[in-house]
Design an enzyme around this catalytic site. Structure first.
Site, PDB file in Angstrom:
ATOM      1  N   ALA A 425     113.166 -38.312  23.062  1.00  0.00           N
ATOM      2  CA  ALA A 425     113.491 -38.398  24.487  1.00  0.00           C
ATOM      3  C   ALA A 425     113.038 -37.135  25.212  1.00  0.00           C
ATOM      4  O   ALA A 425     113.208 -36.022  24.716  1.00  0.00           O
ATOM      5  CB  ALA A 425     114.997 -38.596  24.684  1.00  0.00           C
ATOM      6  N   CYS A 426     112.443 -37.339  26.388  1.00  0.00           N
ATOM      7  CA  CYS A 426     112.062 -36.215  27.246  1.00  0.00           C
ATOM      8  C   CYS A 426     112.366 -36.611  28.688  1.00  0.00           C
ATOM      9  O   CYS A 426     112.979 -37.645  28.940  1.00  0.00           O
ATOM     10  CB  CYS A 426     110.589 -35.847  27.063  1.00  0.00           C
ATOM     11  SG  CYS A 426     109.429 -37.115  27.636  1.00  0.00           S
ATOM     12  N   ASP A 427     111.941 -35.807  29.644  1.00  0.00           N
ATOM     13  CA  ASP A 427     112.274 -36.066  31.044  1.00  0.00           C
ATOM     14  C   ASP A 427     111.763 -37.415  31.530  1.00  0.00           C
ATOM     15  O   ASP A 427     112.517 -38.246  32.006  1.00  0.00           O
ATOM     16  CB  ASP A 427     111.698 -34.960  31.939  1.00  0.00           C
ATOM     17  CG  ASP A 427     112.738 -33.888  32.238  1.00  0.00           C
ATOM     18  OD1 ASP A 427     113.931 -34.198  32.144  1.00  0.00           O
ATOM     19  OD2 ASP A 427     112.353 -32.756  32.545  1.00  0.00           O
TER      20      ASP A 427
END
Length: 508
Positions: A425-427
């Protein structure tokens, strides 16, 4: 500047960066739709590569209806999942129908999150008060009534406001173009890219305004302002020739990643380690914009990512050389200025690793791409230094405590017997997390682990049943708050972490 002021500025910077990230989360998942529309417009409209009267009729409805509705749905879904997205799309029709000749991307970017938030608050109020057996009736009618009301609000209230805003912004852009002052925008854009405002500027301003221009004029120069790979290429070539040590050695690979991959953040540390190089990227950016302005060049759809390959694919018929000239001249000017700075100014003590850390700190998060500029030992040292820094405020300390409670850096502390799905997960859920997921899939394949699925997503779209979530350390606290029941693992960078080998051993 006092410590309090420093912390306030840092907090403001992170809020603006988070705002840019939210805008990006609305626009980036729909870039494919922009590109599809751009291909249809570039190929089939009059003056396109292969004009086709019937197929060209697709272009208008796509930019007027499809893309704004997709953006509104994405914005509503970010706030209140599918239910918020659907009603946001419904309400946005009010703005679209009120202004059918103007692509309502800005209106969709406002209406989407607003209606998603209203739907969330409506559900929070109604659901506890719903009689048993009437759940479906209340849910459907509450959504329908809100959609009905907000569609009228969009038509009667938001549409006139958006018409005024779009008119003012369009006049401002046109005034800059006619006065040949548009290159001055680079004074703001180029430094903003290297700090944290690129998403807010590119996706919040240039993309919607560019779509409006492209719909009326067939193309827009605004799509080239932030995405031109020329200024960054000039910086990296200057380091290839005049750089020293680690900066010189890594500039070759960084040049390929930047120019062909379109990942501009790879050159940011090279500028930060020699702040005078801001002059080089500004002048390079101004040169590119001036060239395209004089040649009346623009793209029909966003050039995302800002790769030369994307530039070649997006170049309008008969204007390929114009496209190359804008990139080439921007790179040459940036290179000349950067070369003079590297050759004739005193080299600071700050090295590439420290500059990379400065870039990551200003962005409020780690960068998986720029982290390739640092080795394992340097990453570990950076992590230790960051965790013991005296400049951390109370919020950061509470985040550290949260990570300690979840044991996010001790892979062996968790039970993986029921794990069959790993999520990066990232932005935005598209860039660094996608690279990390691809890398871990390859590791699993080589290790013979076939029953564990590896995917990637944005943090704010993590499913409630997530089992194992991998995030960069600066983002782990957000992931924990999103899915507190999952196993969380923190890494310094997605592409190079010893945690992966430890995870492999536990999953075998």
């Amino acid at each position: 500047m006092s410590q309090t002021e420093t912390q306030e500025n840092k907090g403001l910077g992170r809020k603006v960066q988070a705002f840019g990230s939210f805008l990006s989360s609305m626009i980036m998942p729909n870039i494919g739709a922009f590109i599809a529309w751009g291909f249809i417009a570039a190929i089939f409209i009059d003056g396109g590569w292969w004009p086709n009267k019937d197929l060209s009729e697709l272009a208008g409805p796509m930019i007027s209806y499809l893309i704004p509705l997709l953006i509104a749905y994405s914005g509503g879904r970010l706030i209140h999942e599918m239910r918020g997205g659907i009603i946001a799309a419904v309400a946005t029709m009010g703005v679209i129908v009120a202004l059918p000749d103007t692509p309502m991307l800005l209106g969709a970017m406002i209406m989407g999150p607003l209606v998603g938030w209203l739907m969330k608050k409506t559900d929070e109020f109604i659901q506890p008060r719903t009689p048993q057996g009437f759940e479906m009736l209340f849910n459907n009618f509450s959504a329908g009534i809100l959609g009905f009301i907000m569609t009228i609000v969009g038509f009667k209230i938001l549409a006139p406001i958006m018409e005024f805003i779009m008119h003012i912004l369009s006049l401002a852009v046109e005034a800059l173009v006619h006065a040949h002052l548009l290159p001055l925008v680079s004074i703001i854009v180029e430094p903003a890219k290297i700090v944290f405002l690129n998403n807010a500027i590119n996706h919040g301003v240039f993309t919607p305004l560019g779509a409006d221009q492209a719909a009326s004029a067939g193309q827009s120069i605004l799509y080239t302002i932030e995405s031109n790979p020329g200024p960054g290429l000039g910086i990296l070539v200057a380091y290839m020739i005049f750089g020293k040590g680690t900066a010189k050695a890594t500039s070759y690979g960084a040049g390929i990643i930047h120019f062909l991959g379109g990942i501009h953040e790879i050159y940011f540390p090279y500028v930060l380690m020699r702040p005078l190089l801001f002059i080089a990227v500004i002048l390079g950016g101004m040169t590119g914009v001036a060239t395209y302005s004089l040649l009346d060049f623009g793209f029909k759809s966003p050039a995302s990512p800002g790769s030369f390959i994307v530039y070649m694919l997006n170049a309008p018929k008969g204007e390929f050389l114009h496209m190359v000239l804008g990139v080439l001249l921007a790179a040459i000017v940036s290179f000349i200025v950067a070369a003079l700075i590297l050759k004739f100014t005193k080299e600071p003590e700050e090295d590439l690793e420290a500059a990379t850390e400065k870039m990551e700190a200003s962005k409020g998060k780690k960068s998986s791409v720029s982290s390739k500029l640092k080795g394992n030992e340097d990453n570990n040292a950076t992590s230790t230094t960051a965790s013991t820094s005296t400049s951390e405020n109370n919020e950061e300390q509470s985040e550290e405590a949260l990570l300690d409670n979840y044991d996010t850096e001790n892979v062996d502390a968790h039970d993986y017997s029921k794990v069959n799905h790993v999520i990066f997960a990232c932005d935005a859920g598209m860039g660094s997390s996608a690279m990390g997921a691809s890398m871990l899939r390859n590791k699993f394949k080589k290790a013979g682990i076939q029953d564990v699925n590896v995917t990637n997503t944005a943090i704010n779209q993590l499913p409630s049943d997530a089992q194992l979530v991998i995030t960069q350390k600066k983002l782990t606290d957000r992931a924990i708050k999103q899915v507190p029941n999952a196993i969380h693992i923190s890494v310094d960078n997605f592409l190079n972490s010893p945690r992966y080998d430890e995870l492999l051993e536990n999953l075998k």
